[in-house]
Scaffold this active site. Sequence first.
Site, PDB file in Angstrom:
ATOM      1  N   SER A  79       0.691  -1.130   0.183  1.00  0.00           N
ATOM      2  CA  SER A  79       0.063  -0.512  -0.075  1.00  0.00           C
ATOM      3  C   SER A  79       1.002   0.976  -0.018  1.00  0.00           C
ATOM      4  O   SER A  79       2.355   1.092   0.317  1.00  0.00           O
ATOM      5  CB  SER A  79      -1.253  -0.220   1.299  1.00  0.00           C
ATOM      6  OG  SER A  79       0.103   0.299   2.370  1.00  0.00           O
ATOM      7  N   LYS A  80       0.587   2.220   0.086  1.00  0.00           N
ATOM      8  CA  LYS A  80       0.765   3.408  -0.720  1.00  0.00           C
ATOM      9  C   LYS A  80       1.367   4.185   0.691  1.00  0.00           C
ATOM     10  O   LYS A  80       2.989   4.641   0.464  1.00  0.00           O
ATOM     11  CB  LYS A  80       0.179   4.626  -0.017  1.00  0.00           C
ATOM     12  CG  LYS A  80      -1.514   4.536  -1.213  1.00  0.00           C
ATOM     13  CD  LYS A  80      -2.286   4.035   0.096  1.00  0.00           C
ATOM     14  CE  LYS A  80      -3.067   2.604  -0.717  1.00  0.00           C
ATOM     15  NZ  LYS A  80      -3.934   1.496   0.010  1.00  0.00           N
ATOM     16  N   ARG A  81       1.495   3.321   2.010  1.00  0.00           N
ATOM     17  CA  ARG A  81       2.440   3.416   3.031  1.00  0.00           C
ATOM     18  C   ARG A  81       4.421   2.825   3.073  1.00  0.00           C
ATOM     19  O   ARG A  81       4.702   3.191   3.709  1.00  0.00           O
ATOM     20  CB  ARG A  81       2.210   3.093   4.087  1.00  0.00           C
ATOM     21  CG  ARG A  81       1.939   1.666   5.283  1.00  0.00           C
ATOM     22  CD  ARG A  81       1.248   1.757   6.061  1.00  0.00           C
ATOM     23  NE  ARG A  81       0.709   0.578   6.557  1.00  0.00           N
ATOM     24  CZ  ARG A  81       0.896  -0.882   6.531  1.00  0.00           C
ATOM     25  NH1 ARG A  81       2.234  -0.555   6.835  1.00  0.00           N
ATOM     26  NH2 ARG A  81       0.553  -1.649   6.276  1.00  0.00           N
ATOM     27  N   HIS A  82       3.764   1.912   1.898  1.00  0.00           N
ATOM     28  CA  HIS A  82       5.264   1.310   1.862  1.00  0.00           C
ATOM     29  C   HIS A  82       6.097   2.157   0.702  1.00  0.00           C
ATOM     30  O   HIS A  82       7.195   1.561   0.212  1.00  0.00           O
ATOM     31  CB  HIS A  82       4.742  -0.296   1.176  1.00  0.00           C
ATOM     32  CG  HIS A  82       4.242  -1.473   1.650  1.00  0.00           C
ATOM     33  ND1 HIS A  82       3.101  -1.288   2.235  1.00  0.00           N
ATOM     34  CD2 HIS A  82       4.829  -1.608   3.181  1.00  0.00           C
ATOM     35  CE1 HIS A  82       2.691  -2.252   3.376  1.00  0.00           C
ATOM     36  NE2 HIS A  82       4.309  -2.304   3.529  1.00  0.00           N
ATOM     37  N   GLY A  83       5.459   3.222   0.261  1.00  0.00           N
ATOM     38  CA  GLY A  83       6.117   3.656  -1.102  1.00  0.00           C
ATOM     39  C   GLY A  83       4.992   3.617  -1.698  1.00  0.00           C
ATOM     40  O   GLY A  83       3.835   3.729  -1.900  1.00  0.00           O
TER      41      GLY A  83
END
Length: 467
Positions: free
Chosen positions: A239-243
């Site tokens: 997800s976005k929180r991984h990049g």
Amino acid sequence: MSQVRLRFAPSPTGYLHVGGARTALFNWLLARKLGGTFVLRIEDTDVARSTQESVDAILQGMEWLGLDWDEGPFYQSDNFPLYKEHVDRLLAEGKAYKCYCSSEELEAKREKALAEGRKPKYDGTCRKLETDVPGKPFVVRFKAPLDGVTAFDDLIKGPISFENSELDDLIIQRSDGTPTYNFVVVVDDASMGITTVIRGDDHVNNTPRQILLYQALGSPVPRFAHVPMILGSDKTRLSKRHGATSVMAYRDMGFLPEAMINYLVRLGWSHGDEEIFSREELIEKFTIEAVGRSAGVFNTDKLLWLNAHYIKSGDPERLATLLLPFLADRGVDPSMGGPALPTVVRTLQERAKTMLELADGAVFYYTPLPLFDDEAIAKHVKPETAGYLQSLATALETAADFNHDAVEVVFKEVCAGLGIKMGQIGPAVRIALCGGTVSPSIYEVMEVLGRDESCRRLSRAIARFSA
RNA sequence: GGUCCCAUCGUCUAGCGGUUAGGACACCGGCCUUUCACGUCGGUAACAGGGGUUCAAGUCCCCUUGGGAUCACCA
């Protein structure tokens, strides 16, 4: 030309993300390998959540990756009459029925079942209804078999089977008359003659219901291949929180499409010990059966390594073209003067991992007065440095030739004459030419800059260093 | 919770009964070198656990554990 037909069917509710890109890639690869047809279909039955911007973003992502389609894009929103026709047919054949339970009632039943530890599946209240209830809103449910087993042989995961008793009567048409996903997918894949469905493995649980629908519709069941998900570094869904998860974001971060393709295909697929694959090699060597069954972690370091490889071995002319927008972001326009960009690229490509780095490295060539790095000056410029540079500049002015090798000879002669080592003058020359301590070989830089510009930069530095 | 899927170095993976368990990224050293890189040489590092089957199991079977997916009038 084989009769194999594959498709990529994204729903336009966001950008093309890396997971979707990978399933699109696998479909495309197999279609190209087998000489089949690759169809693009936009799943926009959820009119409220679908947007034209998303459609455009997805198409743009596909184009950037070079995944061209043979048919489409088709829009499911154009097919509503077709779906309605099939719903009515199923209804007429007694394979589906109208259900008058309200969503509130269903929700209540679901919660009750969950609270009592039972399965939250439809209880079949309306299944036994003999007659229609005029005037009351209804949904249409598919009448699924109560017993037996539905099984299929997944091209990637192998045999998978489900007890029909686990499945319930899914809704195929909403109370507003629009069809639902599981139904339209089947109708479309059947009517488009899709022979192999390659999709994310979050769909395996939908597969038995869909198979039942194919059978009810009297259509041949396609082969299925469920590709594993892509995970983030903490092994949870990417997800976005991984990049970044958007394919286009990677372009903006300076990645090349061939690096992205190579990375994506190797994530979950391999061919012996090989790591680097050209598009042609992939088409030749790819097989869906060799795709792994387990989820994989997205690893930016490896992507970066592949990107560096493709930059290093890329055609300077092409890289130069791709570099233009990145240069523009830095206020540089090579068409306004300065060395030819492909030549500049040649001096930089073996040390850049991304187009961003390539652009950063190219800026000084087009900056007449590079900003001097004070820290570098403090470290490398000594009282005698200006004198050394003067000797060098003088020798350079009169050198017969001015190319990499000729410049190198001059450097050596000057050093010998001065009785100094390369290290006593090299860093200062680098600062004079580029402003800082990191750059390509200074011989190379001089050749690209040319005699006049090189000497101009040297003079300017001498003035500064003597002050 | 039900159902389904998955399980080799930190990561991507090779392996399809007998291997010193191989490669790649990352990491750590050496070399190369006017900087940064490239390149090159070498190193650390894995079969989740337990039962079977077999002369022989990372490879086959079962269980456990651990992950993940899915259970909508979303797709």
